[in-house]
Design a protein around this motif. Structure first.
Motif, PDB file in Angstrom:
ATOM      1  N   TRP A   1     -44.525   8.241   0.517  1.00 53.94           N
ATOM      2  CA  TRP A   1     -45.371   7.328   0.439  1.00 53.94           C
ATOM      3  C   TRP A   1     -45.706   5.903   0.343  1.00 53.94           C
ATOM      4  O   TRP A   1     -47.080   5.839   0.741  1.00 53.94           O
ATOM      5  N   ASP A   2     -44.260   5.445   0.604  1.00 55.65           N
ATOM      6  CA  ASP A   2     -44.651   3.438   1.408  1.00 55.65           C
ATOM      7  C   ASP A   2     -44.611   3.207   2.429  1.00 55.65           C
ATOM      8  O   ASP A   2     -45.248   2.646   3.632  1.00 55.65           O
TER       9      ASP A   2
ATOM     10  N   LEU B   1     -44.147  15.952  -0.649  1.00 55.85           N
ATOM     11  CA  LEU B   1     -45.713  15.773  -0.244  1.00 55.85           C
ATOM     12  C   LEU B   1     -46.764  17.292  -0.401  1.00 55.85           C
ATOM     13  O   LEU B   1     -47.356  17.022  -0.830  1.00 55.85           O
TER      14      LEU B   1
ATOM     15  N   ASP C   1     -47.462  17.458  -4.036  1.00 59.65           N
ATOM     16  CA  ASP C   1     -48.411  16.143  -4.461  1.00 59.65           C
ATOM     17  C   ASP C   1     -49.639  16.947  -4.006  1.00 59.65           C
ATOM     18  O   ASP C   1     -50.752  16.851  -4.481  1.00 59.65           O
TER      19      ASP C   1
ATOM     20  N   GLY D   1     -45.952  10.805  -6.103  1.00 56.37           N
ATOM     21  CA  GLY D   1     -47.433  11.515  -5.192  1.00 56.37           C
ATOM     22  C   GLY D   1     -48.508  10.490  -5.941  1.00 56.37           C
ATOM     23  O   GLY D   1     -48.641  10.690  -7.295  1.00 56.37           O
TER      24      GLY D   1
END
Length: 230
Positions: free
Chosen positions: A4-5, A66, A69, A116
């Motif tokens: 996510w970062d 991913l 989410d 997420g």
């Protein structure tokens, strides 16, 4: 650094982004389950080399995070009801509906918390529904209890659907095929409670069973909720 970062690769040689990777992965999983998802297969669906994907994800687990989410966005309702029971009930039913659309989601429920933005939003909605009705530890246990029920019920339902497809037998067909063995076992007299349940119990569909069990869990949560002193 989490997925996510991590920024996406700048200036890719051909158009490709993380959303495309996620969409292709979900399409593969919808067709054949999580076992159908690999970096090689995703890359092939996108007409890209597998190494290209490593700029967007590092591991299959990141890819699953991913994908989950993305589906969590389908769980979030447009508006949150003021009544806590209705808020949790809607989230539970929307989770079940999302899992029926994407059966592979059942394999990811109940594991590590999703980090997420949509996963955070779903958790926020659950906690916010009970905010102010009890101390934070009671709220956390309540949310965990409802989530555990939903996870177990959804996984059971999905497992039954998969069994039907694998055997080619509907639930009714399986019951007929298993009938002689069940009758023989019950005739031994060793299972009186089970005999009573099978002979006298009312069979309901999966949606009704889920809704009934959810209401019982919410009743139990309601019994534990006490408004903290002002």
């Amino acid at each position: 650094m989490t997925v996510w970062d991590r920024p996406e690769p700048p200036n890719p040689p051909v158009p490709l982004d993380r959303e495309q990777v996620i969409a292709a992965s979900i399409a593969l999983a919808d067709e054949g389950g999580l076992e159908a998802v690999s970096l090689r297969k995703v890359a092939a669906r996108l007409n890209a080399g597998p190494m290209r994907l490593y700029g967007y994800i590092s591991t299959k687990d990141e890819l699953f995070d991913l994908m989950a989410d993305e589906v969590y966005a389908e769980i979030l309702p447009g508006e949150r009801p003021d009544d806590w029971r209705e808020a949790l009930r809607i989230l539970a039913h929307r989770t079940r509906q999302a899992a029926l659309r994407h059966e592979w989601l059942a394999d990811l429920l109940g594991g590590r918390p999703t980090l997420g933005p949509n996963g955070f939003a779903v958790t926020e909605a659950k906690l916010a529904a009970l905010d102010g009705l009890a101390d934070i530890d009671t709220v956390l246990r309540a949310v965990e209890t409802v989530s555990a029920y939903c996870t177990g019920a959804i996984r059971r339902e999905i497992a039954n659907l998969r069994a039907e497809r694998a055997t080619g037998l509907s639930k009714r067909d399986w019951q007929r095929a298993s009938g002689p063995h069940v009758t023989k076992m019950l005739a031994t007299g060793r299972f009186p409670a089970l005999t009573k349940a099978l002979h006298d119990g009312t069979e309901v569909d999966a949606e009704t069973s889920f809704a009934t069990g959810l209401d019982w869990v919410l009743d139990a949560v309601a019994a534990k909720l006490t408004r903290p002193p002002a």
